[in-house]
Write an enzyme that holds these catalytic residues in place. Structure first.
Site, PDB file in Angstrom:
ATOM      1  N   SER A 194      38.906  48.184  49.288  1.00 38.88           N
ATOM      2  CA  SER A 194      38.834  47.584  47.950  1.00 38.88           C
ATOM      3  C   SER A 194      38.517  48.569  46.829  1.00 38.88           C
ATOM      4  O   SER A 194      38.565  48.180  45.653  1.00 38.88           O
ATOM      5  CB  SER A 194      37.798  46.459  47.936  1.00 38.88           C
ATOM      6  OG  SER A 194      38.359  45.269  48.451  1.00 38.88           O
ATOM      7  N   LYS A 197      40.866  48.910  43.850  1.00 39.28           N
ATOM      8  CA  LYS A 197      40.781  48.129  42.612  1.00 39.28           C
ATOM      9  C   LYS A 197      40.365  48.991  41.416  1.00 39.28           C
ATOM     10  O   LYS A 197      40.650  48.633  40.265  1.00 39.28           O
ATOM     11  CB  LYS A 197      39.812  46.962  42.794  1.00 39.28           C
ATOM     12  CG  LYS A 197      40.270  45.915  43.807  1.00 39.28           C
ATOM     13  CD  LYS A 197      39.289  44.768  43.909  1.00 39.28           C
ATOM     14  CE  LYS A 197      39.770  43.690  44.870  1.00 39.28           C
ATOM     15  NZ  LYS A 197      39.703  44.099  46.286  1.00 39.28           N
ATOM     16  N   SER A 371      34.959  41.850  43.557  1.00 35.67           N
ATOM     17  CA  SER A 371      36.014  42.359  44.437  1.00 35.67           C
ATOM     18  C   SER A 371      37.069  41.266  44.630  1.00 35.67           C
ATOM     19  O   SER A 371      37.442  40.914  45.748  1.00 35.67           O
ATOM     20  CB  SER A 371      35.466  42.813  45.794  1.00 35.67           C
ATOM     21  OG  SER A 371      36.419  43.619  46.450  1.00 35.67           O
TER      22      SER A 371
END
Length: 533
Positions: A194, A197, A371
């Site tokens: 993640s 991102k 997230s």
């Protein structure tokens, strides 16, 4: 001549002045109340002589109040370098997420062991300033002794922990100077999970700007009387009764109904348009509670419960689900509809009503704090459309890569396949991740600041709400990343010398996620404590 180390302070000056002005009256009142007592102490301690006159222009308590005010401004300046503050002296992301849910750690991200609905303690942040006689402060400004501990001595043993598997990479950069102070396999491409991102956020903000909004509209075809619900790719559109500042499907239906009533129309053929996006809607991971099928029209991220973040069962067709809810709201407003079906609004369709998302800056902050995979994939598609690419997984990946390349970032070995990091074929380097964070902190690029303000705050918000119970709580701000066998952490930390450091720690081949997270947290904490050289 411009000294690089002073640039963040110049950029932060307005915020520091606002904070100082906001608290100065309180300090003045406290100083006034304490004045008589301090004066008595001063008289008791001052040697008296009949031959010496007592100066009357300035009193001891006034010196104390002035020193306290100056100290507050200095400490506020140190913390401001770590991220912009709003007019109330509080970081935007911390305020929005913590206040919204009024519990320890802000939003519920599904990682807590607490029983559902159980009361939780209110978080207590360490003070920025402590008593005048205290030896410690939340953000240390005492310089480390010359020749302090080397970064390699502090970090290498922690990064070599067995919990981090057999492969890892790490980079630490001094944000003020842009100088790398530590690196280990800095250019080794690894699965970022993640932390992808961060790249998506930088690309989207650079392509669209922080003030860009995503609009959903209701349009009436002039010949057929067909009402088309046109999806604009807003992943935060909500059908909940309380919209909490996000675009409301209920409001859109109410305003469209008013416009129809004015035209004497009380029954319509209802359709919905999702043609803004193209390509597969389902992520390569398949049906998954972490992400709904990506559609230009979706309400509440297709969640089948009342959650707003974290994993949750999703509907199989978010667009049809949103259109069905829209039909129900129209019916409540006195407009009868047919069962909705897919269509495409013509160029002649008249827009009756619109609702728009908050600015892109708010979407980026929510994506990073929680997230949020759904927001990430929508922002990747929006970046693609703004860059002349198709609004698809492939288009988004190409657009993100192209945008980052324009910044001159180290792209060697980088490979994007989505915007969320759920695709295990994604590859980033620790060098690129820290480069993204330094770029977001550049005073010359204020539009990228939501990348930093949206990072979860250790011990308080988002995916770090339940991590860091030591002295690094509130000092580390970082994006987490977790897939099976992959654990990453990338963000910023204020060290013992008051320096703002950007870091990226990446590990592959991990076998115990909880132990790996703890190992990464210990490493970030070491950065906060060491005052390394």
């Amino acid at each position: 001549m411009v000294v690089p180390e002073l640039r963040p302070w110049r950029a932060a000056r307005p915020q520091v002045e606002r904070i100082a002005n906001a608290v100065r009256p309180r300090l003045a009142r406290a100083a006034t109340a304490a004045g008589p007592r301090l004066a008595r102490w001063a008289r008791a301690l001052r040697p008296r002589s009949p031959h010496l006159s007592r100066p009357r222009s300035v009193r001891t308590w006034q010196y104390t109040a002035g020193a306290a005010t100056a100290g507050l401004a200095l400490a506020a300046g140190v913390v401001t370098v770590a991220g912009p503050w709003d007019a109330n002296g509080q970081r935007t992301a911390e305020r929005d997420r913590a206040t919204a849910l009024q519990r320890s750690g802000g939003a519920d991200h599904g990682g807590s062991d607490a029983a559902a609905g159980a009361p939780r303690p209110t978080p207590s942040a360490a003070p920025v300033l402590v008593g005048l006689d205290a030896t410690r402060s939340a953000v240390g400004t005492k310089m480390a002794a010359p020749g302090g501990k080397a970064f390699s001595d502090a970090l290498r043993p922690l990064l070599n922990a067995s919990a981090l598997g057999g492969t890892h990479a790490a980079v630490v950069v001094d944000v003020a100077t842009g100088r790398r102070v530590y690196g280990a396999d800095a250019d080794r491409p690894l699965a970022p999970a993640s932390t992808t991102k961060i790249a998506t956020a930088v690309a989207a903000l650079s392509a669209l700007g922080p003030d860009h909004r995503l609009t959903t509209r209701a349009a009436l075809e002039p010949d057929t009387g067909e009402l088309v619900l046109v999806g604009g790719g807003d992943p935060t559109l909500t059908a909940h009764e309380k919209a909490d500042g996000w675009a409301s499907l209920r409001v859109l239906a109410a305003n469209a109904a008013k416009a129809l009533h004015k035209r004497g129309i009380h029954k319509v053929t209802l359709s919905y348009d999702t043609t803004l996006y193209s390509g597969p809607a389902l992520h390569p991971i398949g049906v998954n509670d972490n992400l709904a099928p990506v559609s230009a029209l979706t309400a509440d991220e297709g969640r089948t419960d009342d959650s707003t973040s974290g994993p949750a069962p999703r509907v199989s067709d978010p667009a049809k689900d949103a259109a069905d809810e829209f039909a129900g709201f129209l019916d409540d407003a006195g407009i009868t509809t047919t069962p909705p079906g897919p269509s495409k609004a013509s160029t002649r369709a008249e827009t009756l009503a619109t609702v728009s998302s908050p600015p892109l800056s708010a979407l980026v902050e929510r994506m990073l704090t929680n997230s949020d995979n759904d927001i990430a994939e929508h922002l990747a598609r929006q970046t693609a459309l703004a860059s002349g690419q198709p609004g698809s997984f492939d288009g988004g990946a190409k657009a993100i890569s192209a945008r980052l390349t324009k910044f001159g970032l180290p792209m060697s070995g980088a490979s994007f396949h989505d915007g969320s990091g759920l695709n295990r074929d994604d590859r980033l380097t620790a060098d690129l991740l820290t480069g993204l964070l330094v770029t977001a902190g550049d005073p010359g690029r204020p539009g990228l600041r939501p990348v930093l303000t949206g990072l979860p705050v250790a011990g308080f918000t988002g995916t770090l709400a339940d991590r860091y119970t030591d002295t690094a709580a509130g000092v580390v701000r970082a994006k987490t990343g977790t897939l099976t066998g992959v654990n990453t952490l990338a963000g910023t930390v204020v060290d013992a010398d008051g320096r703002l450091l950007a870091f990226a720690f990446m590990a592959a081949g991990t076998t115990n996620p909880a132990e790996a997270e703890s190992a990464l947290d210990r490493t970030a904490t070491a950065l906060a404590k060491c005052g390394c050289r």
